[in-house]
Design an enzyme around this catalytic site. Sequence first.
Site, PDB file in Angstrom:
ATOM      1  N   HIS A 265       0.841  -1.199   0.000  1.00 51.69           N
ATOM      2  CA  HIS A 265       0.000   0.000   0.000  1.00 51.69           C
ATOM      3  C   HIS A 265       0.884   1.261   0.000  1.00 51.69           C
ATOM      4  O   HIS A 265       0.740   2.140  -0.850  1.00 51.69           O
ATOM      5  CB  HIS A 265      -0.909  -0.020   1.232  1.00 51.69           C
ATOM      6  CG  HIS A 265      -1.831   1.158   1.331  1.00 51.69           C
ATOM      7  ND1 HIS A 265      -3.141   1.097   0.926  1.00 51.69           N
ATOM      8  CD2 HIS A 265      -1.625   2.428   1.767  1.00 51.69           C
ATOM      9  CE1 HIS A 265      -3.705   2.290   1.114  1.00 51.69           C
ATOM     10  NE2 HIS A 265      -2.815   3.111   1.623  1.00 51.69           N
ATOM     11  N   GLU A 266       1.802   1.320   0.946  1.00 51.23           N
ATOM     12  CA  GLU A 266       2.648   2.518   1.046  1.00 51.23           C
ATOM     13  C   GLU A 266       3.547   2.643  -0.183  1.00 51.23           C
ATOM     14  O   GLU A 266       3.828   3.747  -0.653  1.00 51.23           O
ATOM     15  CB  GLU A 266       3.469   2.493   2.337  1.00 51.23           C
ATOM     16  CG  GLU A 266       2.631   2.471   3.626  1.00 51.23           C
ATOM     17  CD  GLU A 266       1.573   3.562   3.727  1.00 51.23           C
ATOM     18  OE1 GLU A 266       1.790   4.674   3.211  1.00 51.23           O
ATOM     19  OE2 GLU A 266       0.496   3.294   4.321  1.00 51.23           O
ATOM     20  N   HIS A 269       1.779   4.561  -2.802  1.00 51.42           N
ATOM     21  CA  HIS A 269       1.865   6.010  -2.572  1.00 51.42           C
ATOM     22  C   HIS A 269       3.244   6.523  -3.015  1.00 51.42           C
ATOM     23  O   HIS A 269       3.360   7.567  -3.641  1.00 51.42           O
ATOM     24  CB  HIS A 269       1.684   6.327  -1.085  1.00 51.42           C
ATOM     25  CG  HIS A 269       0.261   6.234  -0.596  1.00 51.42           C
ATOM     26  ND1 HIS A 269      -0.752   6.988  -1.125  1.00 51.42           N
ATOM     27  CD2 HIS A 269      -0.314   5.491   0.388  1.00 51.42           C
ATOM     28  CE1 HIS A 269      -1.898   6.715  -0.488  1.00 51.42           C
ATOM     29  NE2 HIS A 269      -1.655   5.802   0.441  1.00 51.42           N
ATOM     30  N   GLU A 295      -4.781   7.561  -3.062  1.00 45.67           N
ATOM     31  CA  GLU A 295      -5.272   6.277  -2.553  1.00 45.67           C
ATOM     32  C   GLU A 295      -5.521   5.295  -3.696  1.00 45.67           C
ATOM     33  O   GLU A 295      -5.401   4.089  -3.520  1.00 45.67           O
ATOM     34  CB  GLU A 295      -6.542   6.533  -1.721  1.00 45.67           C
ATOM     35  CG  GLU A 295      -6.876   5.464  -0.728  1.00 45.67           C
ATOM     36  CD  GLU A 295      -5.846   5.237   0.385  1.00 45.67           C
ATOM     37  OE1 GLU A 295      -4.931   6.063   0.568  1.00 45.67           O
ATOM     38  OE2 GLU A 295      -5.962   4.202   1.049  1.00 45.67           O
TER      39      GLU A 295
HETATM   40 MG    MG Z   1      -3.158   5.296   2.086  1.00 44.88          MG
END
Ligand code: MG
Length: 501
Positions: A265-266, A269, A295
């Site tokens: 997830h990170e 980003h 996101e």
């Molecule tokens: Mg996030």
Amino acid sequence: MENKFAELRKRYEEVSALGSARAVLAWDQRVTMPPGGAPARARSMSALARTVHSKATAPEIGRLIGETWDWAQAKGPDSFEAAYLRVLKRDYDHATKLPSEFVGEMSAAASAAMAAWESAKKNSDFPSFAPHLEKMVDINRRQAEYLAPGEPHYDTLLDLYEPGMRRAELEPLLTELSEGMKPVLRAIAERRAAVSNEILKGDFEEGAQLALADEIVKALGFDFSKGRQDRSVHPFTTGFSLSDVRITTWTMRGWLPASIYASMHECGHALYGMGAPAEFELTPLAGGAGLGVHESQSRFWENFVGRSRPFCEWLLPGLRRHFPGKFDRVSPEQFYLAVNKSEPSFIRVEADEATYDMHIALRFRLETALLDGALKVKDLPGAWNAGMNELFGITPKNDAEGVLQDVHWSQGTIGYFPTYSLGNLMAAQLDEAMRADIKDMDGLIARGEFAPPLAWLRERVHRHGARYFPADLLRKAIGKERETAPFLRYIKTKYSAIYKF
Ligand code: MG
């Protein structure tokens, strides 16, 4: 005019460089600082924050924006100069419209509310937090009024996180989404026992989890010469420049997916953060188009890639290497099913792809009602529990696992939660468009060849930085408006195969 624009850029570069210095201190605070460092760190950070604020709100910046505006517009609304001024003006207006006494009051109230929330959550004691939440709701109304007098407050707050979006566009999307999900969740509920995730529980050495997390993000395209990955209490991403982007992950010894998926997830980003063109360095265009778009990038890698069947196939040899003996008899299919087990849960951050957006729908419904005054803070726990019952068929046994679980409202962020759902919707739209362009996506993922999807995102999304509003960026990227159909299709196809309905 060129000279004035150059002067403006020079001023902004200093603001940006000082802001990065503050971000380094914040990163260090959460990752490596010993507890004894806290008081001195708070002093340094607040001194820097004041310096940054006064430089960012200098009247000369406002004057230069005004003087160069028409000149930049004449170069075209999509030109670097026009986009630069649009984003800078937004930030400048925001920073200068709030009186400094109000900013002080807001920050003091948020600190007090956060402390009250922490102890209220620990003791599951909503009444002790209620007066603080009332104050934060009031502060949000006043903030909205300062920023856009006479405008609907929720629109103004939402716009802080999702530039250009209005409640009237958001509400139908969220309603469509939760209505579309209801039959899927009912079907899963009837077959809950069909999927087991026991293989993900056990004893997984944390050093091995971190080594695996590094291997995964490296394979996805995270460049360790321009970033690092560390461990922190809550995973986060921060960046000091286009070539120094930091991510963190967490580990849970007894639950393997926590580190793998937080890391992916990170990383999503971070790849977005690293992907802006070099000419955006030290400009307001380097930051990304908004939280929903951000996101979409994290969810794309975490879910559309990470929880896919081919990814599980690719991952399995790494799991066997890092956790000897634990996955020898596990098939990719078993791993795929385990990481996609869906069940109604009380806690948003632990929710699976099928239930996640229902948590957001609940928060959206409640925060708009609080802001409108239709719901009183004292009635919030009851409304929360009724909503959980309606949406999930479960009732929290106390407020700690109910209305008190998230920190966001105590920090004063109202209008922020919906960006999570907007991210999911956009990720699904991008995934569909990408799969139409890249014929053998599943084959690539199964072989660990993640460069083609990353290149696609770089070209369609990352290289634009904050140049466009999110809706315009999506139109530019795939020629579509925001819609729920791709996400609903994705969820239905995926879960009907997993749960056989
Ligand atoms: Mg996030």
